[in-house]
Scaffold this active site. Structure first.
Site, PDB file in Angstrom:
ATOM      1  N   GLU A  59     143.710  25.795  -1.320  1.00 37.85           N
ATOM      2  CA  GLU A  59     143.509  25.221   0.017  1.00 37.85           C
ATOM      3  C   GLU A  59     142.210  25.696   0.650  1.00 37.85           C
ATOM      4  OE1 GLU A  59     146.904  26.954   2.127  1.00 37.85           O
ATOM      5  OE2 GLU A  59     145.646  28.630   2.764  1.00 37.85           O
ATOM      6  N   HIS A  61     140.447  25.682   5.030  1.00 41.50           N
ATOM      7  CA  HIS A  61     140.731  25.427   6.451  1.00 41.50           C
ATOM      8  C   HIS A  61     139.616  26.018   7.290  1.00 41.50           C
ATOM      9  CE1 HIS A  61     142.248  29.389   5.534  1.00 41.50           C
ATOM     10  NE2 HIS A  61     143.255  28.890   4.835  1.00 41.50           N
ATOM     11  N   CYS A 113     147.021  39.845   4.917  1.00 42.50           N
ATOM     12  CA  CYS A 113     146.123  38.757   5.294  1.00 42.50           C
ATOM     13  C   CYS A 113     146.064  38.674   6.814  1.00 42.50           C
ATOM     14  CB  CYS A 113     146.609  37.440   4.693  1.00 42.50           C
ATOM     15  SG  CYS A 113     145.549  36.037   5.143  1.00 42.50           S
TER      16      CYS A 113
END
Ligand code: MN
Length: 145
Positions: A59, A61, A113
């Protein structure tokens, strides 16, 4: 105020959550929100753990990730590079950088994270973007989709 104790990468009063609901490709990964809405922070700190052979979603973003590997070894896709990572390494993932973590060294890969509390939804690669990623042989070998 509180002190929450850790036992084997599980923390007091922290739920072990499903990684994501549906709609993306991943395997054998859990999520724990260590610091979330209970403090007035603009950020969240999460702990993810990928079982041996598992992987996170491929992914990208607009929000960034600050990642610290906490346990184990594995590899990460960062843009058009594949890097080995091990405990206590720091991984910086800027906005709009393709990324995927894999626990492909025969052991669990656990990492912290750090993200913005308010953030955009991850984007998954289109067929064209996948083809572009796969144009780099090391990336083609690495990614799981
Ligand atoms: Mn991400």
């Amino acid at each position: 105020m509180s002190v929450r104790r850790c036992n084997d990468f599980r923390w007091d009063d922290v739920e072990v959550l499903a990684y994501k609901e549906t709609g993306s490709h991943f395997r054998d990964i859990t999520r724990q929100i260590l610091f979330g809405a209970e403090l007035d922070l603009q950020a969240q700190l999460r702990y993810f753990e990928i079982a041996p052979g598992g992987y996170s979603t491929l992914e990208r973003h607009l929000h960034a990730h600050g990642v610290m590997i906490l346990r184990g070894r594995g590899r990460v896709l960062l843009g058009d590079r594949v890097e080995s990572v091990t405990a206590r390494d720091l991984v910086s993932i800027p906005a709009m950088t393709w990324h995927q973590f894999r626990a492909d060294a025969g052991e669990s890969l656990g990492f912290l994270c750090l993200v913005n509390a308010e953030r955009d939804k991850p984007q998954l690669p289109t067929d064209d973007e996948l083809a572009q990623l796969r144009a780099t042989p090391a990336v083609a070998e690495f990614i799981r989709w």
